[in-house]
Design an enzyme around this catalytic site. Sequence first.
Site, PDB file in Angstrom:
ATOM      1  CE  LYS A  46      37.373  13.100  19.507  1.00 34.74           C
ATOM      2  NZ  LYS A  46      36.514  11.681  19.034  1.00 34.74           N
ATOM      3  NE  ARG A 145      32.192   6.681  16.137  1.00 34.24           N
ATOM      4  CZ  ARG A 145      32.819   7.316  16.741  1.00 34.24           C
ATOM      5  NH1 ARG A 145      32.463   8.400  17.745  1.00 34.24           N
ATOM      6  NH2 ARG A 145      34.075   7.149  17.688  1.00 34.24           N
ATOM      7  CE1 TYR A 267      11.866  32.878  30.600  1.00 33.42           C
ATOM      8  CE2 TYR A 267      13.967  32.058  31.058  1.00 33.42           C
ATOM      9  CZ  TYR A 267      13.603  33.214  30.675  1.00 33.42           C
ATOM     10  OH  TYR A 267      13.704  33.541  29.109  1.00 33.42           O
ATOM     11  CG  MET A 315      21.137  32.107  26.299  1.00 33.35           C
ATOM     12  SD  MET A 315      19.995  32.791  25.066  1.00 33.35           S
ATOM     13  CE  MET A 315      18.735  32.267  24.366  1.00 33.35           C
TER      14      MET A 315
END
Length: 388
Positions: A46, A145, A267, A315
Amino acid sequence: MNMQISRTHASGNASGWLTIDLGALFDNYRFLQTQAPASAVAGVVKADAYGLGADHVATTLYAAGCRDFFVAHIDEAISLRKLIAQDARFYVLNGLQPGNEASCEAFDITPVLNSLAQVAQWSDFATSIGKTLPAILQVDTGMCRLGLPPEELEILVKDQSRVSGLRIDYIMSHLACADEPENLANAAQLTVMLEAALGLPNAKICFSNSGGIFLGSGYHNHLMRPGIALYGGAPSVVPPNPMKPVVGLQVAVVQTRIVPAGSQVGYGGSFVSKEEMRLATLAAGYADGLPRSLSNSGAVWFNGQRLPIVGRVSMDSIIVDISALPEGTLQHGSLVEVIGPQQSLEDVADDAGTIAYEILTSLGRRYQRKYIQPRDAAAALTDRAPNA
Ligand SMILES: *Cc1c(COP(=O)(O)O)cnc(C)c1O
């Protein structure tokens, strides 16, 4: 990691190299098979095989003997069905979504039925086309689940007309704490599973994920569903990790600089240099799967030297402290190790406060990928013992 493929310098357009060792994947599959010789080993592919490329991964697993493939969504199964030989079986873990019936049938995909409603949906469809269709029935044994709670299973067992037109190949469930061998929830779930299976004596049992395989033979049953262990992740919180590493990651230096004491780095100025430092900015950030939680916490490696991440992860870049390396060692274009011999996938996940699964599935598309082919795959195809 295979050192042959380790590079010291970026080449071409790549600012990062993601190495995926399909030979190690192949060996990991075979290793899991030896842990439970009487059981069949499926491959959970998956989410693009945990981000590593479902096409490469599934064809390698097929060559290693795997015939059962689990995905989460029907589209994942459809793409792979077109690629893998017809004797492979595909199962959709998230279940039968309304409207998926015809596609499942057309592509010979087996849904995992997670509720009485889904059982009715698939059974009605089978009746309407006059065919017997395969299914896996999932029972919730304690994770809350997916799957029928045992009471709903009992309703089905008492009224088997509910599965008319269906062939229930497996009854399955999923362990919530399989990576914790000491957790009592494992045995409790197994007990519920085995009791549930008594109601459907013709169905085989599919229970364990990677962690479950290492909980003992009682957890092996007929078919196992490992994912992370195939990809080199640790199947258990208890070391050592017996799996071969599959993934390596190197990223390129895009700039180096010397900063005086008192400099704010990155940052928000979350790191301030206490003394003069040498820094390198690297060409990967949170958009490339290096979580922002590695800010001021993780590290990369070069020549056996740990280079701490300083300041926040951006990023497209991170900044590391390279003061420990002799000056000039790292240059524009040099490659440093993020995942490799010095630092495992689990190390990175730990530093980021997450799990290997999340790191793998986040690695993104901006790295240059290098797939190392299994050396013995061709030979293995001929000597392979057929899987159940
Ligand atoms: C993802 C998943 C697996 C594989 O789990 P690993 O811990 O990666 O081995 C097996 N079964 C189900 C139901 C899953 O969702």
